[in-house]
Scaffold this active site. Structure first.
Site, PDB file in Angstrom:
ATOM      1  N   PHE A 124       0.848  -1.196   0.000  1.00 42.29           N
ATOM      2  CA  PHE A 124       0.000   0.000   0.000  1.00 42.29           C
ATOM      3  C   PHE A 124       0.881   1.242   0.000  1.00 42.29           C
ATOM      4  CE2 PHE A 124      -2.387   3.479   1.867  1.00 42.29           C
ATOM      5  CZ  PHE A 124      -3.579   3.424   1.167  1.00 42.29           C
ATOM      6  N   ASP A 141       9.208   2.805   1.927  1.00 41.03           N
ATOM      7  CA  ASP A 141       8.011   3.527   2.347  1.00 41.03           C
ATOM      8  C   ASP A 141       7.815   3.226   3.833  1.00 41.03           C
ATOM      9  OD1 ASP A 141       5.471   4.341   3.038  1.00 41.03           O
ATOM     10  OD2 ASP A 141       4.500   3.563   1.238  1.00 41.03           O
ATOM     11  N   LYS A 175       2.205   9.658   8.634  1.00 38.33           N
ATOM     12  CA  LYS A 175       1.515   9.149   9.830  1.00 38.33           C
ATOM     13  C   LYS A 175       2.146   9.655  11.134  1.00 38.33           C
ATOM     14  CE  LYS A 175      -1.216   5.608   7.747  1.00 38.33           C
ATOM     15  NZ  LYS A 175      -0.880   4.898   6.532  1.00 38.33           N
TER      16      LYS A 175
HETATM   17  C1  LIG Z   1      -1.041   5.227   5.070  1.00 39.20           C
HETATM   18  C2  LIG Z   1       0.023   4.864   4.144  1.00 39.20           C
HETATM   19  C3  LIG Z   1       0.283   5.624   2.990  1.00 39.20           C
HETATM   20  C4  LIG Z   1      -0.584   6.783   2.575  1.00 39.20           C
HETATM   21  O1  LIG Z   1      -0.507   7.847   3.476  1.00 39.20           O
HETATM   22  P1  LIG Z   1      -1.571   9.036   3.376  1.00 39.20           P
HETATM   23  O2  LIG Z   1      -1.121  10.013   4.428  1.00 39.20           O
HETATM   24  O3  LIG Z   1      -2.913   8.434   3.664  1.00 39.20           O
HETATM   25  O4  LIG Z   1      -1.499   9.594   2.010  1.00 39.20           O
HETATM   26  C5  LIG Z   1       1.353   5.268   2.203  1.00 39.20           C
HETATM   27  N1  LIG Z   1       2.147   4.226   2.522  1.00 39.20           N
HETATM   28  C6  LIG Z   1       1.936   3.483   3.617  1.00 39.20           C
HETATM   29  C7  LIG Z   1       2.867   2.357   3.938  1.00 39.20           C
HETATM   30  C8  LIG Z   1       0.865   3.764   4.463  1.00 39.20           C
HETATM   31  O5  LIG Z   1       0.643   3.004   5.546  1.00 39.20           O
END
Ligand SMILES: *Cc1c(COP(=O)(O)O)cnc(C)c1O
Length: 401
Positions: free
Chosen positions: A143, A228, A257
């Site tokens: 994701f 990421d 986050k």
């Molecule tokens: C939540 C998440 C995203 C997206 O972040 P947003 O602030 O919602 O755009 C991208 N990568 C990972 C691994 C995530 O958990």
């Protein structure tokens, strides 16, 4: 329950249903207030929060350090413009580079935006140093966000066929399968992007040998390795950043986050070698916004000074130990994760039933997959709050399973 409050809540919910663009099925409550591990709705009902704003509220709800930072910075400077340096922007970038293996920081507001920046950086690198290579390999079940490019990078089955045509140039391979990765690499490959622990996918971690091999391949072929760490960064897995667990360093990392503790903030970090954007190629109106910078810095200082990553590790171990004691009774198939990014695999696809029953009893947990429960509480959680959570969870498991 107070009748007057319930009537007011009903009115609010009706207005919400009429005026908010539908994008999600939400429970029939309106959240009003938060403190530490708890949320309260407009009926005055209290919830023990083991999602923490989706792994965002790392210091819990309304931590005093955030209130103080916002108050002080909002008296000094709310916004100048991204075309000027500002003080907290410089100080926060310095702090991030001091405590990570990276040299340069670009600030933005969401995880998807930071990942977009990483994708653009990888393509820029390909265009200037890799004969125009533009393909990025990501993993199935990953994701990376909800913008068009990050949706295209995401390896989620459910999104196939959605919002076509997608952004081209992404290839998906199964996590921890080094042969599949090697087969996917070709002269067009400019980067490999992965989550050290797939969060939304259900908490699946890279194997140490795999990630070491990936690092070697990237070095040999001069391909960028992008982590990421939107979900795993800022203490969540027991170290400040998850890459520290594996004895390797990525070339690029994204954070969001937890970095803002609830304030919209994200960052793209790179090694000096990849400081390759020309003026104007990357930017954003809110890049380095002073309020966000002040909050991010306050959050990170608190995490470092109070050694909150270590708390995430020890409380995570405590949860796993306690869950293992329940494993047989509820035929739990697997308990996994690192620090306070944990998942429980159930023997039946009853995740959403369990989360909704827990919610009725004042406990917020999440089910990222039909037979998986995920726990991503604030990193300040105590053993007492974990015991309270487990009491509600086991009474619900007893009933539902
Ligand atoms: C939540 C998440 C995203 C997206 O972040 P947003 O602030 O919602 O755009 C991208 N990568 C990972 C691994 C995530 O958990």
């Amino acid at each position: 329950m107070d009748n007057g409050l319930m009537i007011k809540t009903k009115d609010l919910l009706q207005q919400g249903e009429q005026s908010i663009l539908f994008t999600a099925v939400r429970p029939g409550v309106v959240m009003e207030r938060g403190s530490g591990m708890y949320l309260w709705d407009t009926n005055g009902e209290k919830y023990l929060d083991f999602i923490g704003g989706w792994a965002v509220n790392c210091l819990g709800h309304c931590p005093p350090v955030i209130t103080k930072a916002l108050e002080a910075q909002s008296r000094e400077l709310v916004n100048a413009s991204p075309s000027f340096y500002n003080k907290p922007m410089i100080q926060f970038a310095k702090l991030l580079t001091e405590y990570s293996c990276f040299d340069r920081v670009f600030f933005c507001s969401s995880g998807a935006e930071a990942n977009e920046g990483a994708i653009k950086l990888a393509r820029k690198y390909g265009s200037i140093s890799h004969n125009g290579a533009y393909e990025i390999i990501t993993t199935t079940n990953s994701f990376h966000g909800r913008t068009l490019a990050t949706m295209s990078a995401t390896g989620k089955k459910k999104w196939e066929g959605l919002f076509e045509p997608k952004v081209s140039g992404f290839k998906h391979v199964p996590l921890n399968d080094i042969d599949a990765l090697i087969n996917a690499i070709n002269p067009n490959t400019c980067a490999i992007m992965l989550e050290p622990i797939q969060g939304e996918g259900g908490v699946f971690e890279v194997e140490a040998n795999y990630i070491k091999a990936v690092r070697e391949i990237c070095d040999e072929q001069e391909i960028l390795l992008i982590f990421d760490e939107v979900q795993t960064g800022i203490g969540r897995t027991g170290t400040l950043f998850a890459y520290e667990h594996y004895g390797i360093e990525p070339d690029v990392m994204t954070l969001a986050k937890g970095i803002g503790g609830g304030f919209p903030l994200s960052a793209l970090l790179t090694k000096e070698k990849f400081n390759i954007f020309e003026a104007g190629e990357q930017g954003g109106t809110y890049s380095g916004q002073p309020l966000a910078m002040a909050v991010g810095m306050a959050v990170m200082k608190e995490i470092i000074e109070k050694d909150i990553a270590t708390n995430a590790q020890s409380k995570g171990n405590y949860i796993v130990k306690k869950l293992n004691e329940l494993k047989n009774e509820f035929s739990l198939k697997d308990i996994r994760g690192k620090g306070l990014l944990l998942a429980i695999d159930l023997s039946a696809a009853k995740g959403s039933k369990i989360t909704s029953e827990c919610f009725k009893e004042g406990l917020i947990i999440n089910s990222p997959q039909p037979s998986t429960i995920r726990l991503i509480p604030p990193l300040i959680v105590t053993e007492k709050e974990i015991d309270d959570m487990l009491q509600i969870l086991s009474s619900v498991l007893k009933r539902v399973l």
